[in-house]
Design a protein around this motif. Structure first.
Motif, PDB file in Angstrom:
ATOM      1  N   GLY A  53      15.640   3.149 -11.106  1.00 25.08           N
ATOM      2  CA  GLY A  53      15.784   1.671 -10.521  1.00 25.08           C
ATOM      3  C   GLY A  53      15.450   1.594  -9.595  1.00 25.08           C
ATOM      4  N   LEU A  54      16.748   1.976  -8.667  1.00 20.35           N
ATOM      5  CA  LEU A  54      16.643   2.060  -7.247  1.00 20.35           C
ATOM      6  C   LEU A  54      15.634   2.830  -6.371  1.00 20.35           C
ATOM      7  CD1 LEU A  54      20.789   3.225  -6.630  1.00 20.35           C
ATOM      8  CD2 LEU A  54      19.876   0.780  -6.833  1.00 20.35           C
ATOM      9  N   MET A  55      15.452   4.218  -6.794  1.00 19.58           N
ATOM     10  CA  MET A  55      14.258   4.681  -6.498  1.00 19.58           C
ATOM     11  C   MET A  55      12.995   3.735  -6.524  1.00 19.58           C
ATOM     12  SD  MET A  55      15.800   6.850  -4.564  1.00 19.58           S
ATOM     13  CE  MET A  55      14.590   7.588  -3.355  1.00 19.58           C
ATOM     14  N   ARG A  56      12.863   3.463  -7.309  1.00 17.70           N
ATOM     15  CA  ARG A  56      11.367   2.556  -7.456  1.00 17.70           C
ATOM     16  C   ARG A  56      11.789   1.706  -7.149  1.00 17.70           C
ATOM     17  NH1 ARG A  56      10.725   2.533 -12.542  1.00 17.70           N
ATOM     18  NH2 ARG A  56      12.409   1.434 -13.135  1.00 17.70           N
ATOM     19  N   ILE A  57      12.798   0.617  -6.603  1.00 19.06           N
ATOM     20  CA  ILE A  57      12.672  -0.716  -5.359  1.00 19.06           C
ATOM     21  C   ILE A  57      12.220  -0.139  -3.878  1.00 19.06           C
ATOM     22  CG2 ILE A  57      14.933  -1.856  -3.973  1.00 19.06           C
ATOM     23  CD1 ILE A  57      15.799  -2.222  -7.231  1.00 19.06           C
ATOM     24  N   ASN A  58      12.915   1.114  -3.319  1.00 13.48           N
ATOM     25  CA  ASN A  58      12.678   1.435  -2.432  1.00 13.48           C
ATOM     26  C   ASN A  58      10.994   2.406  -2.640  1.00 13.48           C
ATOM     27  OD1 ASN A  58      14.852   1.728  -1.180  1.00 13.48           O
ATOM     28  ND2 ASN A  58      15.781   2.646  -2.629  1.00 13.48           N
ATOM     29  N   HIS A  59      10.856   2.967  -3.340  1.00 12.38           N
ATOM     30  CA  HIS A  59       8.992   2.931  -3.242  1.00 12.38           C
ATOM     31  C   HIS A  59       8.174   2.204  -2.733  1.00 12.38           C
ATOM     32  CE1 HIS A  59       5.175   4.418  -4.698  1.00 12.38           C
ATOM     33  NE2 HIS A  59       5.909   4.868  -4.758  1.00 12.38           N
ATOM     34  N   VAL A  60       9.106   0.367  -3.858  1.00 13.33           N
ATOM     35  CA  VAL A  60       8.689  -0.708  -3.063  1.00 13.33           C
ATOM     36  C   VAL A  60       8.122  -1.242  -1.864  1.00 13.33           C
ATOM     37  CG1 VAL A  60       8.308  -3.321  -4.425  1.00 13.33           C
ATOM     38  CG2 VAL A  60       8.134  -1.229  -6.429  1.00 13.33           C
ATOM     39  N   GLY A  61       9.063  -0.821  -1.871  1.00 11.11           N
ATOM     40  CA  GLY A  61       9.857  -1.300  -0.017  1.00 11.11           C
ATOM     41  C   GLY A  61       8.638  -0.609   0.672  1.00 11.11           C
ATOM     42  N   GLU A  62       8.437   0.552   0.744  1.00 10.84           N
ATOM     43  CA  GLU A  62       7.189   0.762   1.383  1.00 10.84           C
ATOM     44  C   GLU A  62       6.088   1.034   1.156  1.00 10.84           C
ATOM     45  OE1 GLU A  62       9.110   2.562   4.000  1.00 10.84           O
ATOM     46  OE2 GLU A  62      10.999   2.144   2.847  1.00 10.84           O
ATOM     47  N   VAL A  63       6.217   0.733   0.147  1.00  8.76           N
ATOM     48  CA  VAL A  63       4.276  -0.203  -0.072  1.00  8.76           C
ATOM     49  C   VAL A  63       4.562  -1.302   0.420  1.00  8.76           C
ATOM     50  CG1 VAL A  63       2.969  -1.099  -2.062  1.00  8.76           C
ATOM     51  CG2 VAL A  63       4.347   0.816  -2.484  1.00  8.76           C
ATOM     52  N   CYS A  64       4.728  -1.846   0.339  1.00  8.45           N
ATOM     53  CA  CYS A  64       5.562  -3.901   1.424  1.00  8.45           C
ATOM     54  C   CYS A  64       4.859  -3.132   2.804  1.00  8.45           C
ATOM     55  CB  CYS A  64       6.456  -4.121   0.497  1.00  8.45           C
ATOM     56  SG  CYS A  64       6.306  -4.695  -0.447  1.00  8.45           S
ATOM     57  N   ALA A  65       6.086  -2.621   3.338  1.00  7.02           N
ATOM     58  CA  ALA A  65       5.850  -1.914   4.991  1.00  7.02           C
ATOM     59  C   ALA A  65       4.778  -0.805   5.240  1.00  7.02           C
ATOM     60  CB  ALA A  65       7.278  -0.644   5.286  1.00  7.02           C
ATOM     61  N   GLN A  66       4.358  -1.008   4.101  1.00  6.92           N
ATOM     62  CA  GLN A  66       2.593  -0.403   4.833  1.00  6.92           C
ATOM     63  C   GLN A  66       1.569  -1.418   4.980  1.00  6.92           C
ATOM     64  OE1 GLN A  66       0.835   2.764   5.222  1.00  6.92           O
ATOM     65  NE2 GLN A  66       3.515   3.916   5.602  1.00  6.92           N
ATOM     66  N   ALA A  67       1.909  -2.175   4.090  1.00  6.89           N
ATOM     67  CA  ALA A  67       1.347  -3.277   3.891  1.00  6.89           C
ATOM     68  C   ALA A  67       1.424  -3.995   4.718  1.00  6.89           C
ATOM     69  CB  ALA A  67       1.172  -4.275   2.740  1.00  6.89           C
ATOM     70  N   LEU A  68       2.622  -4.786   5.455  1.00  7.85           N
ATOM     71  CA  LEU A  68       3.125  -5.776   6.095  1.00  7.85           C
ATOM     72  C   LEU A  68       2.574  -5.206   7.784  1.00  7.85           C
ATOM     73  CD1 LEU A  68       6.970  -5.664   5.402  1.00  7.85           C
ATOM     74  CD2 LEU A  68       4.976  -8.217   5.304  1.00  7.85           C
ATOM     75  N   ARG A 109       8.212   6.287 -13.348  1.00  2.00           N
ATOM     76  CA  ARG A 109       7.409   5.684 -12.419  1.00  2.00           C
ATOM     77  C   ARG A 109       7.298   4.489 -11.392  1.00  2.00           C
ATOM     78  NH1 ARG A 109       7.280   1.247 -13.810  1.00  2.00           N
ATOM     79  NH2 ARG A 109       7.737   0.469 -15.861  1.00  2.00           N
ATOM     80  N   PRO A 110       6.227   4.782 -10.974  1.00  2.00           N
ATOM     81  CA  PRO A 110       6.566   3.444  -9.782  1.00  2.00           C
ATOM     82  C   PRO A 110       6.424   2.033 -10.268  1.00  2.00           C
ATOM     83  CG  PRO A 110       4.914   5.282  -9.023  1.00  2.00           C
ATOM     84  CD  PRO A 110       4.897   5.243 -10.452  1.00  2.00           C
ATOM     85  N   SER A 111       6.451   0.659  -9.104  1.00  2.00           N
ATOM     86  CA  SER A 111       6.247  -0.523  -9.704  1.00  2.00           C
ATOM     87  C   SER A 111       4.800  -0.116 -10.314  1.00  2.00           C
ATOM     88  CB  SER A 111       7.168  -1.362  -9.106  1.00  2.00           C
ATOM     89  OG  SER A 111       6.023  -2.662  -9.479  1.00  2.00           O
ATOM     90  N   LEU A 112       4.873  -1.027 -11.724  1.00  2.00           N
ATOM     91  CA  LEU A 112       3.022  -1.596 -12.127  1.00  2.00           C
ATOM     92  C   LEU A 112       2.730  -2.908 -11.084  1.00  2.00           C
ATOM     93  CD1 LEU A 112       4.184  -1.374 -15.877  1.00  2.00           C
ATOM     94  CD2 LEU A 112       3.446   0.375 -14.819  1.00  2.00           C
ATOM     95  N   LEU A 113       3.822  -3.525 -10.603  1.00  2.00           N
ATOM     96  CA  LEU A 113       3.110  -4.620 -10.050  1.00  2.00           C
ATOM     97  C   LEU A 113       2.986  -4.137  -8.131  1.00  2.00           C
ATOM     98  CD1 LEU A 113       5.495  -7.132 -11.001  1.00  2.00           C
ATOM     99  CD2 LEU A 113       3.375  -6.477 -12.102  1.00  2.00           C
ATOM    100  N   ASN A 114       2.416  -3.174  -8.142  1.00  2.00           N
ATOM    101  CA  ASN A 114       2.141  -2.708  -6.344  1.00  2.00           C
ATOM    102  C   ASN A 114       1.096  -3.308  -5.306  1.00  2.00           C
ATOM    103  OD1 ASN A 114       4.803  -0.484  -6.035  1.00  2.00           O
ATOM    104  ND2 ASN A 114       3.634   1.121  -6.241  1.00  2.00           N
ATOM    105  N   PRO A 115      -0.089  -3.135  -6.614  1.00  2.00           N
ATOM    106  CA  PRO A 115      -1.103  -3.641  -6.058  1.00  2.00           C
ATOM    107  C   PRO A 115      -0.678  -5.704  -5.752  1.00  2.00           C
ATOM    108  CG  PRO A 115      -2.061  -3.132  -8.104  1.00  2.00           C
ATOM    109  CD  PRO A 115       0.039  -2.692  -8.302  1.00  2.00           C
ATOM    110  N   ILE A 116       0.501  -6.316  -6.183  1.00  2.00           N
ATOM    111  CA  ILE A 116       0.582  -7.266  -5.815  1.00  2.00           C
ATOM    112  C   ILE A 116       1.500  -7.041  -4.644  1.00  2.00           C
ATOM    113  CG2 ILE A 116       2.066  -9.386  -6.585  1.00  2.00           C
ATOM    114  CD1 ILE A 116       0.161  -8.422  -9.025  1.00  2.00           C
ATOM    115  N   TRP A 117       1.976  -6.138  -4.821  1.00  2.00           N
ATOM    116  CA  TRP A 117       3.322  -6.537  -3.791  1.00  2.00           C
ATOM    117  C   TRP A 117       2.461  -5.917  -2.125  1.00  2.00           C
ATOM    118  CZ3 TRP A 117       7.262  -8.921  -5.719  1.00  2.00           C
ATOM    119  CH2 TRP A 117       7.979  -7.831  -7.077  1.00  2.00           C
ATOM    120  N   TYR A 118       1.596  -5.457  -2.475  1.00  2.00           N
ATOM    121  CA  TYR A 118       0.988  -4.829  -1.212  1.00  2.00           C
ATOM    122  C   TYR A 118      -0.349  -5.921  -0.306  1.00  2.00           C
ATOM    123  CZ  TYR A 118      -2.139  -2.253   2.295  1.00  2.00           C
ATOM    124  OH  TYR A 118      -2.376  -1.228   2.800  1.00  2.00           O
TER     125      TYR A 118
END
Length: 213
Positions: A53-68, A109-118
Motif C-alpha cells: 500500500g505504501l509503495m503504491r502511494i509512492n508509485h502514484v506520487g511518481e505518476v503525478c510528478a511526471q504529469a506535473l 499492482r499500481p493504482s487502478l486510477l493512474n490515468p485519472i491521477w495523471y
C-alpha cells in the motif's frame, strides 16, 4: 551539430507518448535500483499488504510528478526552466520504475486510477505554469517538500524487515530534496496561501485512495 527545435505538434506528441509510457508502459530506469544490494525478506501477509500500500502511494506520487512536470514544461516560457523540469522528470522516471519493480516483488499492482491521477496532475501543472516561470518553479519546490515529508512518514511506517522498500525511498528522498533546492536556486517564488494547504489536502486524499485502489 545543432539540435532541432521541437514544434508545438512535436511537443504534444511527446507529451502523449510520455503519458502512455507512464500510465500503461514499463518505464526504464537509467540508474540501478537501490534495492539491489538488499536481500528479500519474507514478510507476513499484513506486513506485505501494508508495504505494498505504501509503495503504491509512492508509485502514484511518481505518476503525478511526471504529469506535473510535463504540464509545467509544456507552458514554460523560458527554455532553461523547461529543461530543468524535464531533467527532474527523468529522475522521477527512475523512481517510477523502482516503485513498479517493488510492487511486483510484493505481489501487488499500481493504482487502478493512474490515468485519472495523471490527467489531473497534468492539468494542475499546466495551470501552475501559466502563472509564469517563477511560480512554476515555486510549485516544484512545494511539491517536492511535501513529497519529502510523506516519504519520511513511510520510512517510519514500513515493516522493519522491508529493507528493499526502505532503500528505494531513501534515494528518492535525496533526489526530491535536490529537485527542490535546484528550483529554489533557479528563482522559485514562494507560493501564497492557501495554495500549499490545498496541495497538502489533495495529497492526503490521493494517499488515502491509492493505499487501497
Amino acid at each position: 551539430m545543432a539540435t532541432r527545435s521541437l514544434s508545438p505538434l512535436d511537443r504534444i506528441l511527446s507529451d502523449v507518448q510520455r503519458a502512455l509510457d507512464t500510465v500503461a508502459g514499463a518505464p526504464l530506469a537509467q540508474r540501478p535500483n537501490p534495492a539491489g544490494d538488499h536481500a528479500e525478506i519474507v514478510l507476513d501477509e499484513d506486513e506485505r499488504r501494508h508495504a505494498a500500500g505504501l509503495m503504491r502511494i509512492n508509485h502514484v506520487g511518481e505518476v503525478c510528478a511526471q504529469a506535473l512536470y510535463c504540464g509545467q514544461a509544456a507552458v514554460a516560457r523560458d527554455g532553461t526552466t523547461r529543461e530543468h523540469l524535464l531533467d527532474a522528470a527523468q529522475e522521477e522516471t527512475d523512481h517510477l520504475a523502482w516503485c513498479a519493480d517493488r510492487l511486483r516483488e510484493l505481489d501487488s499492482r499500481p493504482s487502478l486510477l493512474n490515468p485519472i491521477w495523471y490527467a489531473g496532475s497534468y492539468a494542475i501543472g499546466a495551470l501552475a505554469g501559466l502563472r509564469g516561470d517563477g511560480w512554476n518553479l515555486g510549485f516544484v519546490v512545494e511539491t517536492e517538500r511535501q513529497v519529502e515529508a510523506h516519504i519520511d512518514e513511510h520510512l517510519q511506517s514500513l515493516p522493519a524487515a522491508d529493507a528493499r522498500s526502505r532503500a528505494i525511498l531513501q534515494v528518492m528522498k535525496v533526489d526530491e530534496a535536490r529537485h527542490a533546492d535546484s528550483a529554489e536556486q533557479a528563482g522559485a517564488r514562494i507560493l501564497p496561501m492557501p495554495v500549499p494547504t490545498l496541495m497538502a489536502a489533495a495529497s492526503k486524499l490521493m494517499k488515502s485512495v491509492a493505499y487501497r485502489i
